[in-house]
Design a protein around this motif. Structure first.
Motif, PDB file in Angstrom:
ATOM      1  N   PRO A 838       0.049 -65.950 -47.036  1.00 55.20           N
ATOM      2  CA  PRO A 838      -0.388 -67.097 -46.225  1.00 55.20           C
ATOM      3  C   PRO A 838      -1.647 -66.788 -45.423  1.00 55.20           C
ATOM      4  O   PRO A 838      -2.517 -67.641 -45.273  1.00 55.20           O
ATOM      5  CB  PRO A 838       0.808 -67.371 -45.315  1.00 55.20           C
ATOM      6  CG  PRO A 838       1.981 -66.840 -46.077  1.00 55.20           C
ATOM      7  CD  PRO A 838       1.472 -65.634 -46.808  1.00 55.20           C
ATOM      8  N   TYR A 839      -1.728 -65.559 -44.892  1.00 54.88           N
ATOM      9  CA  TYR A 839      -2.917 -65.171 -44.149  1.00 54.88           C
ATOM     10  C   TYR A 839      -4.151 -65.211 -45.050  1.00 54.88           C
ATOM     11  O   TYR A 839      -5.207 -65.740 -44.660  1.00 54.88           O
ATOM     12  CB  TYR A 839      -2.728 -63.772 -43.577  1.00 54.88           C
ATOM     13  CG  TYR A 839      -3.953 -63.243 -42.844  1.00 54.88           C
ATOM     14  CD1 TYR A 839      -4.139 -63.488 -41.494  1.00 54.88           C
ATOM     15  CD2 TYR A 839      -4.932 -62.499 -43.512  1.00 54.88           C
ATOM     16  CE1 TYR A 839      -5.263 -63.008 -40.824  1.00 54.88           C
ATOM     17  CE2 TYR A 839      -6.053 -62.020 -42.855  1.00 54.88           C
ATOM     18  CZ  TYR A 839      -6.216 -62.277 -41.504  1.00 54.88           C
ATOM     19  OH  TYR A 839      -7.325 -61.813 -40.841  1.00 54.88           O
ATOM     20  N   ALA A 840      -4.018 -64.641 -46.250  1.00 53.62           N
ATOM     21  CA  ALA A 840      -5.166 -64.598 -47.157  1.00 53.62           C
ATOM     22  C   ALA A 840      -5.582 -65.991 -47.586  1.00 53.62           C
ATOM     23  O   ALA A 840      -6.777 -66.296 -47.690  1.00 53.62           O
ATOM     24  CB  ALA A 840      -4.823 -63.737 -48.368  1.00 53.62           C
ATOM     25  N   HIS A 841      -4.628 -66.835 -47.896  1.00 53.25           N
ATOM     26  CA  HIS A 841      -4.973 -68.213 -48.288  1.00 53.25           C
ATOM     27  C   HIS A 841      -5.712 -68.942 -47.174  1.00 53.25           C
ATOM     28  O   HIS A 841      -6.618 -69.739 -47.445  1.00 53.25           O
ATOM     29  CB  HIS A 841      -3.693 -68.982 -48.654  1.00 53.25           C
ATOM     30  CG  HIS A 841      -3.223 -68.717 -50.045  1.00 53.25           C
ATOM     31  ND1 HIS A 841      -3.970 -69.000 -51.167  1.00 53.25           N
ATOM     32  CD2 HIS A 841      -2.050 -68.173 -50.511  1.00 53.25           C
ATOM     33  CE1 HIS A 841      -3.312 -68.666 -52.256  1.00 53.25           C
ATOM     34  NE2 HIS A 841      -2.130 -68.151 -51.891  1.00 53.25           N
ATOM     35  N   HIS A 842      -5.372 -68.652 -45.904  1.00 52.98           N
ATOM     36  CA  HIS A 842      -5.982 -69.402 -44.784  1.00 52.98           C
ATOM     37  C   HIS A 842      -7.305 -68.795 -44.330  1.00 52.98           C
ATOM     38  O   HIS A 842      -8.248 -69.522 -43.984  1.00 52.98           O
ATOM     39  CB  HIS A 842      -5.005 -69.456 -43.607  1.00 52.98           C
ATOM     40  CG  HIS A 842      -5.450 -70.344 -42.496  1.00 52.98           C
ATOM     41  ND1 HIS A 842      -6.176 -69.884 -41.415  1.00 52.98           N
ATOM     42  CD2 HIS A 842      -5.294 -71.684 -42.291  1.00 52.98           C
ATOM     43  CE1 HIS A 842      -6.446 -70.877 -40.594  1.00 52.98           C
ATOM     44  NE2 HIS A 842      -5.905 -71.988 -41.101  1.00 52.98           N
TER      45      HIS A 842
END
Length: 922
Positions: A838-842
């Motif tokens: 989720p961090y990487a996607h955001h």
């Protein structure tokens, strides 16, 4: 230069022997003047003035002597000096009908070439206008029955410098460098024209009594130990006086050149002498005394706060008045020294009036004692009592009798002041300007005496200060009673008098009881300002009732404001409510009246009336009412912020209204930021280091109100510190917060949406404590906002440990805002790998950070899978998601190159097929 041998001086001479210095001159001297400041001599000759500087001449190691050195020659065109005066670098010169004032300066303040050019231009212009008039001798013009009169002229300041008489300097001193830097500036030129229609003699139209009057102030330095060193006099103001036979002129000559006063004499004057307090004028048989305005002008030079609501002084333009006339037979000359007037008279055989006859007393007797030197009738008071001297005098009387010398002691300032005050009491019950004029004259007399640098006696100075304060009180009484355009001066005069508000209100008792039902503007102006400023003085119940009555009668619109003053603390609330109910709401703020009634109702304990008045208006209007009168909520007491009883009640019943009102006061500059913070701390009963929740609510409301950038950053630090302290100490707020995180995010742009990956870091335990969760969400939202400077707050994050989920989320948010994604990914892989994807996607959506998917995240996940561990399944799931993203981003060859060499082909084959199909589809 000096007419005796310097080497022989004081070698064999007696200590009491007079030393004579001879100063040779190239031309006959016409007049002379000595500077009272430095002792320099100025000698007037035809068309020039010669300046001799006083200096100490060292004879040997033991002796030194005073000497004079010719330093400057001032050349003037067509000037025959009749009188000169020299003081502190200012030179005044008069001819029969012309006056010129010059200022000597140590540095050139104008273009050095301009005087020469202007002089030449003026000379050429004069030559062109007058033609051959200058070439014709005066005797020839007179023989042709012509009278040449110059046009009356007055040139001041810059106009005088540009168009006045031509003046040049010639340096003759030994110190050439210092002398060469000097220049001269004409600042006043005035030319008079004789009245030929009256057929008067030429002597009757000549100027006389030229004088430069300095006023000094004491200037002392402060030593290193904080004690005052010896004080020295420095020039404060300078005045120039000169006179025609029937009219005198007084000018300011130092900082600005301006005509101050014009004196009309009832008869022809012979001579005049100016002092800081009086102008003494002699005629043939009278000594006249006039008031002057020197102290009024000097007071404004000394104190920039004169003519404000703090201080006042009678104006320079105040009409002058004559104190009295004193009869003296055959007055010839006058001079002044300290409190003595020296008169020289000559009574001829034709002068037979009784010497004992005196003029009628006008205002006061400005003389105290008189000593007379009379050769015809010697007495015990004679100034010469030796037989040999009296014999010589008798011998001289045989030649020319009738000469007398009088020494007149002027009356003391305090005594004269008291007489003038007593005389002013005749106007006590009469509304006239004469009372103000007379008391102003008395005030200026005392002020002039206090400005004397020679006033060193403590008892005398204290007596004058007492008279000064008393005179200020009398003037305050006059301006408070009389309806004039200067009624506002009651305020500064009362302030300078040292009288308290209680004293002033007590003084006006008799005025109100004498039938004056409508107090004048001066009194209202004083009371209004005093109720705002004298916050530390509490009026008695009786005087507070009197103030309520005054405002109810004279200025009912100000009654709500008056009731809010701390001075009215002891007022009777029942009387206040009675007068508030009588107010006509037309023409005044109804919400202010309602709030005043509500505040008084609280004092009475009438909650029903309180609720009724508070419900009459909306919350927004109530806020506007508090802005109109901030003292309904907050007051000052001995420099400290004190919440009112109404504010304490609102804290318990309507905290939202209280916070909104204080915010309105701050936005309208009615309260400072520090004062607002102190208000909430005192209101909530907290110590200086303890932050109540109501103050945090106020800070959050300030952010919602979008304050200026300077205040904004300070607010960020305040809120950040408080959020972090509560989270680290697990401290709950003392009251329920007025806004939750959702409210702040929806209403304030400074609170941003919390990043979605942060929810993976929140532990279920923290959600059980609602206050803890709200503080955490507010802090996270504030960091996610666009206005927060993350780099400046990193030192404040030390109390929050990364071992807790809350601390970890805050530290990761800061790393993310600082674009340190690699460190954030490492922390996530170590502490919460579930949040990595989720961090990487955001956060890795931007073009510059997309490469971290395969350069950072992919190899780190592969390495952790090789190591195994409890998080193997989470790492494997994250690797699959990462491969899907990388396969979509890279070309087949690039994707193949980044795959690990020790990997299983079957695991990576689907992603390779997807990458190859993507190319064929494209």
């Amino acid at each position: 230069m000096v007419g005796h041998r310097v080497e022989g001086c004081f070698r064999e001479a007696s200590k009491d022997q007079m030393s004579i210095i001879e100063i040779p001159l190239a031309e006959p001297p016409l007049c002379i003047s000595c500077c009272p400041v430095k002792g320099d001599l100025l000698v007037g000759c035809l068309n020039k003035l010669v300046l001799f500087s006083l200096k100490w001449q060292a004879v040997n190691e033991e002796f030194s002597m005073l000497d004079f050195e010719r330093s400057l020659i001032i050349h003037m065109e067509n000037i025959l000096p009749a009188e000169i005066s020299f003081c502190a670098g200012y030179v005044a010169v008069t001819t029969d009908l012309e006056v010129l004032i010059l200022r000597l300066e140590s540095e050139v303040t104008i273009d050095p070439s301009s005087p020469t050019k202007n002089t030449l231009a003026r000379q050429a212009a004069k030559a062109g206008e007058k033609g051959d008039a200058h070439s014709v001798p005066a005797t020839q013009l007179e023989s042709e029955d012509f009278v040449i009169c110059q046009k009356p002229t007055e040139l001041l300041g810059e106009v005088c410098r540009q168009s006045g008489p031509s003046v040049t300097l010639e340096s003759t001193g030994l110190n050439d460098e210092k002398a060469s830097a000097s220049c001269v500036q004409p600042i006043l030129y005035r030319c008079f024209t004789p009245d030929v229609s009256s057929y008067v003699f030429p002597d009757d139209t000549k100027l006389h009594s030229l004088q430069l009057l300095p006023i000094f102030q004491m200037a002392g330095s402060v030593t290193a130990d904080g004690k005052s060193s010896s004080q020295e006099k420095e020039l404060l103001s300078l005045f120039c006086f000169f006179s025609l036979p029937h009219i005198g002129y007084l000018y300011m000559a130092a900082k600005s050149v301006e005509l101050m006063s014009v004196y009309q004499y009832p008869e022809k004057s012979r001579q005049a002498v100016l002092t800081p307090q009086f102008l003494h004028v002699i005629t043939s048989n009278n000594l006249q005394c006039f008031t002057v305005r020197c102290s009024a002008a000097a007071a404004r030079d000394a104190d920039p706060y004169v003519d404000t609501t703090l201080k006042a002084c009678p104006p320079v333009s105040l009409d002058i008045c004559a104190l009295r006339m004193q009869l003296f037979i055959g007055l010839k000359a006058i001079c002044h020294f300290k409190n003595h007037i020296i008169l020289l008279t000559k009574a001829g055989s034709e002068d037979t009036p009784d010497r004992r006859k005196s003029s009628k007393r006008l205002l006061s007797m400005p003389v105290e004692t008189t000593l007379c030197l009379c050769p015809q009738a010697p007495s015990t008071h004679s100034l010469n009592s030796r037989k040999d001297v009296s014999a010589q005098l008798k011998a001289s009387t045989a030649v020319e009798a009738g000469w007398n010398l009088y020494i007149v002691d002027t009356i003391s300032t305090v005594q004269l002041y008291k007489e003038m005050v007593d005389y002013s009491k005749t106007y006590k019950n009469v509304r006239t300007q004469s009372c103000i004029h007379l008391l102003s004259e008395a005030h200026l007399l005392v002020r002039a005496a206090l400005m004397d640098p020679c006033l060193t006696e403590p008892g005398e100075k204290e007596e004058l200060l007492e008279a000064f304060r008393e005179s200020c009180g009398h003037l305050g009484d006059c301006y408070s009673r009389l309806d004039t355009q200067y009624s506002h001066l009651a305020l500064p005069y009362y302030k300078m008098s040292g009288l308290s508000m209680t004293d002033v209100l007590t003084r006006i008792d008799s005025v109100l009881e004498d039938g004056s039902q409508n107090p004048e503007r001066g009194l209202l102006f004083y009371i209004n300002h005093s109720l705002y400023e004298n916050v530390d003085e509490e009026l008695s119940e009786e005087l507070a009732t009197k103030v309520i009555q005054i405002f109810s009668i004279a200025e009912p619109k100000q009654l709500p404001h008056a009731l809010c003053s701390p001075c009215m603390k002891n007022m009777d609330p029942l009387i206040a409510m009675k007068h508030l109910k009588k107010l006509n709401p037309a023409g005044m703020s109804s919400v202010l009246v309602a709030l005043s009634k509500a505040a008084v109702a609280l004092k009475i304990g009438d909650l029903n009336t309180y609720k009724k008045e508070m419900k009459c208006h909306t919350e927004m209007k109530l806020v506007c009412g508090f802005i109109l009168e901030p003292r309904l909520l907050v007051q000052q007491k001995k420099g400290q912020v004190v919440p009112t009883e109404l504010a304490a009640h609102l804290k318990e019943t309507q905290p939202e209204l209280l916070v909104a009102s204080i915010l309105g006061l701050q936005k309208n500059n009615k309260i400072e930021v520090e004062e607002a913070d102190a208000f909430f701390k005192v209101l909530c009963g907290k110590d200086e280091d303890v932050i109540p929740q109501l103050l945090v609510d106020f800070w959050e409301a300030q952010l919602v109100a979008s304050l200026p950038e300077i205040v904004l950053q300070n607010l960020f630090f305040k809120l950040l510190s408080q959020y972090i302290w509560r989270l680290s100490q697990r401290q709950s707020p003392d009251t329920k917060p007025l806004r939750n995180p959702e409210d702040l995010i929806n209403s304030c742009s400074h609170y941003g949406l919390i990043y979605p990956w942060v929810t993976f870091l929140t532990s279920p335990d923290s959600l059980h404590d609602q206050n803890y969760a709200e503080d955490l969400s507010k802090l996270q939202s504030l960091i996610c906002g666009p206005s927060f400077d993350v780099a400046s707050i990193l030192p404040f994050l030390e109390p929050l440990s990364e071992d807790t989920s809350a601390g970890l989320s805050i530290h990761l948010l800061c790393l993310t805002r600082l674009k340190e994604h690699e460190r954030a990914i490492d922390s996530l892989l170590d502490r919460c790998p579930e949040a990595v994807i989720p961090y990487a996607h955001h956060e890795l959506k931007e073009e510059g950070h997309r490469a971290l998917w395969w350069k950072k995240l992919l190899p780190d996940l592969c390495q952790r899978l090789r190591e195994g561990g409890e998080k193997y399944d989470v790492h494997l799931s994250s690797l699959k998601e990462t491969l899907a993203v990388v396969a979509a981003e890279l070309e087949l060859r690039d994707f193949l190159n980044i795959l690990p060499e020790d990997g299983t082909a079957a695991f990576f084959l689907p992603y390779l097929l997807y990458s190859s199909r993507k190319k064929s589809i494209t």
